[in-house]
Design a protein around this motif. Sequence first.
Motif, mmCIF file in Angstrom:
data_model
loop_
_atom_site.group_PDB
_atom_site.id
_atom_site.type_symbol
_atom_site.label_atom_id
_atom_site.label_comp_id
_atom_site.label_asym_id
_atom_site.label_seq_id
_atom_site.Cartn_x
_atom_site.Cartn_y
_atom_site.Cartn_z
ATOM 1 N N ASN A 125 56.767 38.591 36.623
ATOM 2 C CA ASN A 125 56.666 39.008 35.195
ATOM 3 C C ASN A 125 56.126 40.658 35.102
ATOM 4 O OD1 ASN A 125 57.784 36.789 34.327
ATOM 5 N ND2 ASN A 125 55.990 35.930 33.402
ATOM 6 N N ALA A 126 54.943 40.714 36.101
ATOM 7 C CA ALA A 126 54.555 41.824 36.086
ATOM 8 C C ALA A 126 55.353 43.181 36.610
ATOM 9 C CB ALA A 126 53.267 41.812 36.841
ATOM 10 N N ALA A 127 56.149 42.719 37.447
ATOM 11 C CA ALA A 127 57.059 43.621 38.166
ATOM 12 C C ALA A 127 58.359 43.775 37.116
ATOM 13 C CB ALA A 127 57.705 43.044 39.314
ATOM 14 N N LEU A 128 58.770 42.701 36.404
ATOM 15 C CA LEU A 128 59.960 42.961 35.312
ATOM 16 C C LEU A 128 59.242 43.788 34.298
ATOM 17 C CD1 LEU A 128 61.431 39.593 35.094
ATOM 18 C CD2 LEU A 128 62.587 41.625 35.555
ATOM 19 N N ALA A 129 58.061 43.786 33.953
ATOM 20 C CA ALA A 129 57.548 44.552 32.783
ATOM 21 C C ALA A 129 57.404 46.123 33.059
ATOM 22 C CB ALA A 129 56.064 44.076 32.333
ATOM 23 N N LEU A 151 50.041 50.046 28.578
ATOM 24 C CA LEU A 151 50.172 49.546 27.274
ATOM 25 C C LEU A 151 51.396 48.826 26.954
ATOM 26 C CD1 LEU A 151 48.412 48.447 24.789
ATOM 27 C CD2 LEU A 151 48.983 50.808 23.792
ATOM 28 N N ALA A 152 52.554 49.569 27.093
ATOM 29 C CA ALA A 152 53.918 49.134 26.862
ATOM 30 C C ALA A 152 54.165 48.039 27.784
ATOM 31 C CB ALA A 152 54.725 50.466 27.336
ATOM 32 N N ALA A 153 53.735 48.240 29.076
ATOM 33 C CA ALA A 153 54.169 47.179 29.924
ATOM 34 C C ALA A 153 53.398 45.617 29.403
ATOM 35 C CB ALA A 153 53.595 47.339 31.394
ATOM 36 N N LEU A 154 52.274 45.791 28.964
ATOM 37 C CA LEU A 154 51.494 44.776 28.773
ATOM 38 C C LEU A 154 52.041 44.111 27.118
ATOM 39 C CD1 LEU A 154 47.853 45.781 28.983
ATOM 40 C CD2 LEU A 154 49.079 44.048 30.267
ATOM 41 N N THR A 155 52.511 44.946 26.264
ATOM 42 C CA THR A 155 53.121 44.432 25.173
ATOM 43 C C THR A 155 54.648 43.743 25.387
ATOM 44 O OG1 THR A 155 52.403 46.514 23.926
ATOM 45 C CG2 THR A 155 54.505 45.097 22.947
ATOM 46 N N ILE A 156 55.310 44.324 26.278
ATOM 47 C CA ILE A 156 56.603 43.704 26.794
ATOM 48 C C ILE A 156 56.649 42.216 27.407
ATOM 49 C CG2 ILE A 156 58.386 43.976 28.520
ATOM 50 C CD1 ILE A 156 58.383 46.986 27.903
ATOM 51 N N GLN A 157 55.258 42.200 28.109
ATOM 52 C CA GLN A 157 55.113 40.815 28.537
ATOM 53 C C GLN A 157 54.676 39.852 27.644
ATOM 54 O OE1 GLN A 157 52.153 40.659 32.027
ATOM 55 N NE2 GLN A 157 52.998 42.805 32.591
ATOM 56 N N TRP A 158 53.702 40.256 26.575
ATOM 57 C CA TRP A 158 53.207 39.224 25.660
ATOM 58 C C TRP A 158 54.425 38.996 24.443
ATOM 59 C CZ3 TRP A 158 48.847 36.550 25.226
ATOM 60 C CH2 TRP A 158 47.855 36.870 26.326
ATOM 61 N N VAL A 354 50.706 34.549 31.442
ATOM 62 C CA VAL A 354 50.704 35.887 31.022
ATOM 63 C C VAL A 354 49.364 36.723 31.040
ATOM 64 C CG1 VAL A 354 50.083 35.403 28.548
ATOM 65 C CG2 VAL A 354 51.462 37.098 29.072
ATOM 66 N N VAL A 355 48.220 36.048 31.159
ATOM 67 C CA VAL A 355 47.170 36.734 31.283
ATOM 68 C C VAL A 355 46.970 37.344 32.810
ATOM 69 C CG1 VAL A 355 44.512 36.379 31.472
ATOM 70 C CG2 VAL A 355 45.517 35.310 29.513
ATOM 71 N N LEU A 356 47.330 36.400 33.654
ATOM 72 C CA LEU A 356 47.258 36.772 35.181
ATOM 73 C C LEU A 356 48.203 38.083 35.405
ATOM 74 C CD1 LEU A 356 47.013 33.521 37.188
ATOM 75 C CD2 LEU A 356 45.245 35.186 36.857
ATOM 76 N N ALA A 357 49.383 37.956 34.834
ATOM 77 C CA ALA A 357 50.441 38.944 35.049
ATOM 78 C C ALA A 357 49.872 40.151 34.516
ATOM 79 C CB ALA A 357 51.796 38.384 34.249
ATOM 80 N N LEU A 360 47.373 41.808 36.643
ATOM 81 C CA LEU A 360 48.057 42.442 37.634
ATOM 82 C C LEU A 360 48.616 43.688 37.329
ATOM 83 C CD1 LEU A 360 48.862 42.203 40.625
ATOM 84 C CD2 LEU A 360 50.862 40.805 39.984
ATOM 85 N N THR A 361 49.176 43.871 36.175
ATOM 86 C CA THR A 361 49.857 45.017 35.684
ATOM 87 C C THR A 361 48.727 46.067 35.660
ATOM 88 O OG1 THR A 361 51.508 43.683 34.465
ATOM 89 C CG2 THR A 361 51.163 46.159 33.568
ATOM 90 N N VAL A 362 47.454 45.762 34.853
ATOM 91 C CA VAL A 362 46.575 46.960 34.538
ATOM 92 C C VAL A 362 46.195 47.210 36.119
ATOM 93 C CG1 VAL A 362 44.303 47.142 33.744
ATOM 94 C CG2 VAL A 362 45.839 46.027 32.338
ATOM 95 N N TYR A 363 45.936 46.406 37.031
ATOM 96 C CA TYR A 363 45.437 46.870 38.255
ATOM 97 C C TYR A 363 46.350 47.646 39.150
ATOM 98 C CZ TYR A 363 44.704 46.562 43.215
ATOM 99 O OH TYR A 363 44.486 46.794 44.575
ATOM 100 N N ASN A 364 47.876 47.328 38.959
ATOM 101 C CA ASN A 364 48.543 48.300 39.752
ATOM 102 C C ASN A 364 48.726 49.785 38.951
ATOM 103 O OD1 ASN A 364 50.420 46.966 42.132
ATOM 104 N ND2 ASN A 364 49.902 45.445 40.633
#
Length: 470
Positions: A125-129, A151-158, A354-357, A360-364
């Motif tokens: 999910n993180a990679a797709l975002a 922020l865009a990646a997080l919005t796309i996940q949620w 979704v929280v874990l993804a 991970l997105t923020v970390y990367n």
Amino acid sequence: MHVTGTAPPPAPAPQETPVATAPAAGGSKHARRFGLPVATALVMGNIIGGGIFLLPASVAPFGTISLLAFGVLTVGAIALALVFGRLAARDPRTGGPYVYAREAFGDFAGFLAAWAYWITTWVSNAALAVAAVGYLDVLLPVNDHRWTACLAALTIQWLPALANFAGTRYVGAVQLVSTVLKFAPLLLVAVGGLFFFDPDNLGPFNASGGSGIGAVSAAAAILLFSYLGVESAAVSAGEVKNPRRTVGRATVIGTCGAALVYLLGTLSVFGTVAHDRLVDSTAPFSDAVNTMFGGAWGGWAVAAAALVSMTGCLNGWTLLSAQTPYAAARDGLFPAAFARKRRGVPTVGVGVTVVLASLLTVYNYTSGSAKVFEVLVLVTTFTATVPYLLATAAQIFHLVSGQRERVNGARLARDAVIASVAAAFSLWLVAGAGYAAVYQGVLFLFAGVLVYAVMAARRQRSPHGDRSSG
């Protein structure tokens, strides 16, 4: 004969699909079981998501030899699809590889399959975002700043997570619509691109600088991400109508359809976008359409369709990310909270995933890696092979053990060959993932061993003993 701790024989399908047979009060109108079209859309939608739209650029550094890797990968993916179809016909419960591994080898194998598959889903999910942000940047300049892209990646996940919270009825609707919409740009490039094909754009056959076998293996490790989802219908078997028949058909049809689109689409992108430009592209399909028709309008249209596709893919993956922990939690191998369902969806699993993804997105993004997508893809390549290999091993176990009630004698030879191909394919992918991905993946798996130790101790202390779902 089963080892100690193995789950009891499969329960009848109605007992494994409480949402369909006895929906929660007040939520029945939001829960709906999937037929063949939606089950096939779930498979194709999860397979054809972010992978096809970004992976042509990801494998371009290997050269056109990556097309050979695509062909080999397709054979392996279809073999896996056939294995999942046979296993689902034998045991049509929600959970897919987890159910098959636990039934054949016991709790620990089942837990490893569930744990590894769960890691695969939320890392995917993180990679797709991250991949979706590359296409969003074609429409809105979000990649200029790291935090804007994050922020865009997080919005796309949620957004897909919210659709899942609304219930399986809406998950199925979003999946079907997004799968239909995504085929317009894919077919445009896959078929139309052949008329604009220029062999000079292909670049060197092997641009990796290494051996041909090494290049094929390395390219296939990245390309596996584009085939993740072949097990989608099997994992959600409890939500599928007539799963013994539908899951196998949906899995094979969806995988074959995705493979055809993949091969044509990647070939067309390679032939329309110059190799040196493709290597650095963040939206290769948009670049291909712009090359075909000139201007930027085509690229914008493809970017919009890619975002729809990836959002639909995230919608399906978010559901899958909660289904395996749900099945494991019902057996006492995951925390009990993961077994809670609302409107047909394991909401706790969706929320935790979704929280874990997101973390991970923020970390990367904060780590400053220029190849976020490739790093995440290779981690999922390794973790995905664990449940795939365990499920394939379960099929081999049934074929070799001589359990006549579980094996169709007329299909024994054919099933044995298919299972062997799927097993060899899974082991090959582990080797192709590379040392770094295996290292990180093993760390994830070892963390799961500690979780299993705690859950096993709690089950032993429980006065109710084994909480088997059977």
